[in-house]
Design a protein around this motif. Structure first.
Motif, mmCIF file in Angstrom:
data_model
loop_
_atom_site.group_PDB
_atom_site.id
_atom_site.type_symbol
_atom_site.label_atom_id
_atom_site.label_comp_id
_atom_site.label_asym_id
_atom_site.label_seq_id
_atom_site.Cartn_x
_atom_site.Cartn_y
_atom_site.Cartn_z
ATOM 1 N N GLU A 1 -78.410 -7.116 -50.852
ATOM 2 C CA GLU A 1 -78.023 -6.063 -49.923
ATOM 3 C C GLU A 1 -78.377 -6.484 -48.504
ATOM 4 O OE1 GLU A 1 -78.458 -1.244 -49.349
ATOM 5 O OE2 GLU A 1 -80.134 -2.367 -50.214
ATOM 6 N N ARG A 2 -77.422 -6.349 -47.608
ATOM 7 C CA ARG A 2 -77.630 -6.703 -46.214
ATOM 8 C C ARG A 2 -77.477 -5.476 -45.333
ATOM 9 N NH1 ARG A 2 -75.653 -11.426 -48.487
ATOM 10 N NH2 ARG A 2 -76.825 -13.280 -47.824
ATOM 11 N N THR B 1 -62.123 -3.994 -40.806
ATOM 12 C CA THR B 1 -62.000 -5.450 -40.781
ATOM 13 C C THR B 1 -62.867 -6.075 -41.863
ATOM 14 O OG1 THR B 1 -61.534 -5.477 -38.402
ATOM 15 C CG2 THR B 1 -62.379 -7.514 -39.370
ATOM 16 N N ALA B 2 -64.110 -5.600 -41.966
ATOM 17 C CA ALA B 2 -65.039 -6.137 -42.957
ATOM 18 C C ALA B 2 -64.535 -5.911 -44.375
ATOM 19 C CB ALA B 2 -66.413 -5.517 -42.778
ATOM 20 N N ASN B 3 -64.024 -4.724 -44.643
ATOM 21 C CA ASN B 3 -63.571 -4.421 -46.000
ATOM 22 C C ASN B 3 -62.409 -5.317 -46.428
ATOM 23 O OD1 ASN B 3 -65.361 -2.436 -46.898
ATOM 24 N ND2 ASN B 3 -64.271 -0.824 -45.810
ATOM 25 N N ILE B 4 -61.557 -5.693 -45.499
ATOM 26 C CA ILE B 4 -60.446 -6.586 -45.830
ATOM 27 C C ILE B 4 -60.959 -7.985 -46.128
ATOM 28 C CG2 ILE B 4 -58.417 -7.770 -44.896
ATOM 29 C CD1 ILE B 4 -57.810 -5.175 -43.352
ATOM 30 N N TYR C 1 -74.834 -0.483 -40.449
ATOM 31 C CA TYR C 1 -74.017 -0.655 -41.647
ATOM 32 C C TYR C 1 -74.813 -1.382 -42.713
ATOM 33 C CZ TYR C 1 -73.172 -5.235 -39.384
ATOM 34 O OH TYR C 1 -73.321 -6.462 -38.765
ATOM 35 N N ARG C 2 -74.282 -1.345 -43.933
ATOM 36 C CA ARG C 2 -74.884 -2.085 -45.029
ATOM 37 C C ARG C 2 -73.801 -2.545 -45.984
ATOM 38 N NH1 ARG C 2 -79.258 0.503 -47.964
ATOM 39 N NH2 ARG C 2 -79.833 1.487 -45.997
ATOM 40 N N TYR C 3 -74.050 -3.642 -46.676
ATOM 41 C CA TYR C 3 -73.108 -4.116 -47.690
ATOM 42 C C TYR C 3 -73.831 -5.056 -48.640
ATOM 43 C CZ TYR C 3 -72.765 -8.401 -44.839
ATOM 44 O OH TYR C 3 -73.058 -9.546 -44.134
ATOM 45 N N LEU D 1 -68.861 -3.739 -50.924
ATOM 46 C CA LEU D 1 -68.902 -2.358 -50.474
ATOM 47 C C LEU D 1 -69.571 -2.311 -49.110
ATOM 48 C CD1 LEU D 1 -68.442 0.632 -50.977
ATOM 49 C CD2 LEU D 1 -70.684 0.707 -52.096
ATOM 50 N N PHE D 2 -68.769 -2.074 -48.083
ATOM 51 C CA PHE D 2 -69.266 -2.041 -46.708
ATOM 52 C C PHE D 2 -69.284 -0.591 -46.254
ATOM 53 C CE2 PHE D 2 -69.074 -2.084 -42.162
ATOM 54 C CZ PHE D 2 -69.712 -3.243 -41.748
ATOM 55 N N ALA D 3 -70.448 -0.090 -45.884
ATOM 56 C CA ALA D 3 -70.580 1.317 -45.516
ATOM 57 C C ALA D 3 -71.223 1.451 -44.145
ATOM 58 C CB ALA D 3 -71.424 2.058 -46.552
ATOM 59 N N LEU D 4 -70.646 2.317 -43.323
ATOM 60 C CA LEU D 4 -71.243 2.635 -42.036
ATOM 61 C C LEU D 4 -72.405 3.597 -42.228
ATOM 62 C CD1 LEU D 4 -68.103 3.242 -39.787
ATOM 63 C CD2 LEU D 4 -69.696 1.307 -39.649
ATOM 64 N N GLY D 5 -73.401 3.481 -41.349
ATOM 65 C CA GLY D 5 -74.518 4.405 -41.336
ATOM 66 C C GLY D 5 -74.470 5.251 -40.080
#
Length: 202
Positions: free
Chosen positions: A155-156, A116-119, A146-148, A125-129
């Protein structure tokens, strides 16, 4: 175009989502206040003082912040039904959002949130940790980080907890800039996640 907003705020402001009204206002949530989140029957106890948006986050959500949503954002989603997306969309054909399914495994929930976030974040760049088992409102669920980085090059980091209860999804997510803001807010956010319960009768 990459967006500089925290995730939930970006989803509100993006073309596929329902925009926040210009006259949206805020209400104080006092420390230790017990509040039933709009929609879905999720009840939490505030750890410290927060400001609550009077505008919904999507169809079944509510947003809190301490210092403004670009600095810290705590979003609640309650009772998302099978066949619903995390956020409402006005462009289902061109940019459909992933739909929740009642038989999601814990890892599916994290991946659904990521997709959902990537759309909606439009190129961030949304990445799961870390993804691991956890409880929410006394029910087995999932914890994920997650981070993006948005268009402002900030960077969040984010942390979420979710569970499927009686076939519906309940989720609480916190995100903030990695430097200073995330560490300053995550302890209170986790305490609120820990306090979550369902209103009797749900």
């Amino acid at each position: 175009m990459r967006r500089p907003y925290p995730l939930a705020a970006a989803l509100l402001l993006a073309p596929v989502a329902l925009a926040v009204p210009a006259h949206a206002s805020w209400r104080l949530v006092k420390a230790e206040e017990v509040r039933e989140i709009e929609h879905g029957g999720l009840v939490v106890t505030a750890a410290g003082e927060w400001n609550r948006s009077t505008s919904d986050v999507g169809k079944r959500g509510e947003a809190w912040t301490r210092n403004g949503r670009s600095l810290d954002d705590l979003s609640f989603f309650g009772g998302i039904r099978p066949g619903e997306s995390l956020f409402r969309t006005d462009d289902r054909k061109r940019r459909p959002l992933p739909l929740f399914e009642a038989d999601f495994l814990p890892t599916d929930i994290a991946e659904w949130y990521r997709d959902t976030a990537n759309i909606v974040l439009g190129g961030s760049l949304f990445a799961l940790g870390e993804v691991r088992p956890a409880t929410l409102a006394g029910h087995q669920g999932v914890h994920f980080t997650y981070r993006y980085t948005g268009g402002d090059n900030v960077e969040r980091l984010g942390e979420a907890r979710a569970a499927v209860i009686a076939g519906r999804l309940y989720l609480i997510a916190f995100d903030a800039p990695r430097l200073h803001c995330f560490d300053a807010g995550i302890t209170a956010a986790r305490a609120i996640m820990d306090s979550a319960r369902l209103k009797p009768g749900r």
